[in-house]
Design a protein around this motif. Structure first.
Motif, PDB file in Angstrom:
ATOM      1  N   UNK A 152       0.836  -1.206   0.000  1.00 12.05           N
ATOM      2  CA  UNK A 152       0.000   0.000   0.000  1.00 12.05           C
ATOM      3  C   UNK A 152       0.870   1.256   0.000  1.00 12.05           C
ATOM      4  N   UNK A 153       1.903   1.263   0.827  1.00  9.19           N
ATOM      5  CA  UNK A 153       2.802   2.419   0.863  1.00  9.19           C
ATOM      6  C   UNK A 153       3.479   2.605  -0.493  1.00  9.19           C
ATOM      7  N   UNK A 154       3.945   1.502  -1.084  1.00  5.75           N
ATOM      8  CA  UNK A 154       4.626   1.595  -2.385  1.00  5.75           C
ATOM      9  C   UNK A 154       3.690   2.151  -3.439  1.00  5.75           C
ATOM     10  N   UNK A 155       2.445   1.682  -3.442  1.00  8.51           N
ATOM     11  CA  UNK A 155       1.486   2.150  -4.438  1.00  8.51           C
ATOM     12  C   UNK A 155       1.149   3.621  -4.280  1.00  8.51           C
ATOM     13  N   UNK A 156       0.879   4.029  -3.053  1.00  7.63           N
ATOM     14  CA  UNK A 156       0.527   5.429  -2.820  1.00  7.63           C
ATOM     15  C   UNK A 156       1.715   6.351  -3.105  1.00  7.63           C
ATOM     16  N   UNK A 157       2.913   5.886  -2.758  1.00 10.36           N
ATOM     17  CA  UNK A 157       4.114   6.688  -3.028  1.00 10.36           C
ATOM     18  C   UNK A 157       4.308   6.860  -4.537  1.00 10.36           C
ATOM     19  N   UNK A 158       4.155   5.767  -5.287  1.00  9.65           N
ATOM     20  CA  UNK A 158       4.315   5.853  -6.737  1.00  9.65           C
ATOM     21  C   UNK A 158       3.247   6.752  -7.346  1.00  9.65           C
ATOM     22  N   UNK A 159       2.010   6.599  -6.892  1.00 13.47           N
ATOM     23  CA  UNK A 159       0.926   7.458  -7.402  1.00 13.47           C
ATOM     24  C   UNK A 159       1.239   8.931  -7.146  1.00 13.47           C
ATOM     25  N   UNK A 160       1.646   9.252  -5.935  1.00 12.55           N
ATOM     26  CA  UNK A 160       1.941  10.648  -5.593  1.00 12.55           C
ATOM     27  C   UNK A 160       3.081  11.205  -6.435  1.00 12.55           C
ATOM     28  N   UNK A 161       4.102  10.379  -6.687  1.00  8.15           N
ATOM     29  CA  UNK A 161       5.221  10.835  -7.512  1.00  8.15           C
ATOM     30  C   UNK A 161       4.780  11.082  -8.950  1.00  8.15           C
ATOM     31  N   UNK A 162       3.925  10.204  -9.459  1.00 15.28           N
ATOM     32  CA  UNK A 162       3.453  10.362 -10.836  1.00 15.28           C
ATOM     33  C   UNK A 162       2.636  11.653 -10.981  1.00 15.28           C
ATOM     34  N   UNK A 163       1.789  11.918  -9.997  1.00 14.18           N
ATOM     35  CA  UNK A 163       0.993  13.143 -10.031  1.00 14.18           C
ATOM     36  C   UNK A 163       1.890  14.374  -9.867  1.00 14.18           C
ATOM     37  N   UNK A 164       2.920  14.248  -9.012  1.00 13.98           N
ATOM     38  CA  UNK A 164       3.831  15.370  -8.767  1.00 13.98           C
ATOM     39  C   UNK A 164       4.555  15.813 -10.034  1.00 13.98           C
ATOM     40  N   UNK A 165       4.966  14.858 -10.870  1.00 16.85           N
ATOM     41  CA  UNK A 165       5.705  15.239 -12.075  1.00 16.85           C
ATOM     42  C   UNK A 165       4.789  15.666 -13.214  1.00 16.85           C
TER      43      UNK A 165
END
Length: 203
Positions: free
Chosen positions: A57-70
């Motif tokens: 769950x942490x990995x998924x949310x972290x990846x999602x947030x990074x994708x939105x950030x860029x």
């Protein structure tokens, strides 16, 4: 031997998108359609995240947030354009990812075991032809298949390790998967152990 560590580089991630034909338009990425010359909004992309496993769950949310950030736009709602984050139960993820194939990104995971025949059984192209398949990413590579078959059915035990390493290099190069971590697997044969749980709560 701790394996390879890949440091995340946000600028390198943006460069990869640009190499793939994506351009920023109004602060968000769109795909430049070479046929029309237009920048097209991204379609709905479903990102399934399993809720029961804190690491995934942490990995998924972290990846999602990074994708939105860029600059990859998040979806405003279900089936709306952009990246749709869906955090839900394992069974729902399983049905949508491995049965219906209605997914774009998934925080999957395998118990690799100490036996390297998983290289064949998880990723050989013959393992991706049906629902509930292990190769649900649909990875197909003839060079990998030939080497994976030698891992599964080796001419001799001495051939297994070098072929396993070679197969994994090919998979790492061509398979659309970001491998985040792997626990070291140990298997005891005929030891008489019972009620042993590896990493209580996750086994």
């Amino acid at each position: 031997d701790r394996g390879f560590i890949y440091e995340y580089d946000r600028q390198a991630a943006e460069k990869e998108l640009e190499l793939g034909g994506f351009v920023k338009d109004g602060g968000v990425y769109k795909w430049h359609n070479p046929s029309t010359g237009l920048n097209e909004s991204l379609p709905n992309m479903k990102f399934w995240i399993r809720i029961h496993d804190p690491n995934r769950r942490f990995a998924g949310e972290h990846l999602y947030n990074e994708m939105v950030t860029i600059g990859i736009p998040g979806a405003a709602g279900s089936d709306q354009p952009g990246l749709e984050k869906i955090i839900t139960e394992r069974s729902t993820c399983f049905t949508n990812v491995r049965v219906l194939f209605k997914y774009n990104i998934y925080t999957g995971g395998w118990s690799m075991s100490a036996d390297v025949d998983f290289i064949h059984d998880f990723y050989h192209s013959s393992m991706g032809q049906y629902s509930w398949c292990t190769n649900y990413a649909g990875f197909k590579n003839a060079e990998f298949d030939a080497i994976a078959e030698q891992v599964k059915y080796p001419p001799s035990l001495a051939d297994v390790k070098p072929k396993a390493i070679e197969a994994q290099w090919i998979k790492a190069k061509y398979m659309p998967v970001v491998e985040l971590w792997a626990a070291k697997a140990v298997k005891a044969y005929r030891k008489g152990w019972s009620e042993v749980v590896n990493f209580a709560g996750f086994g």
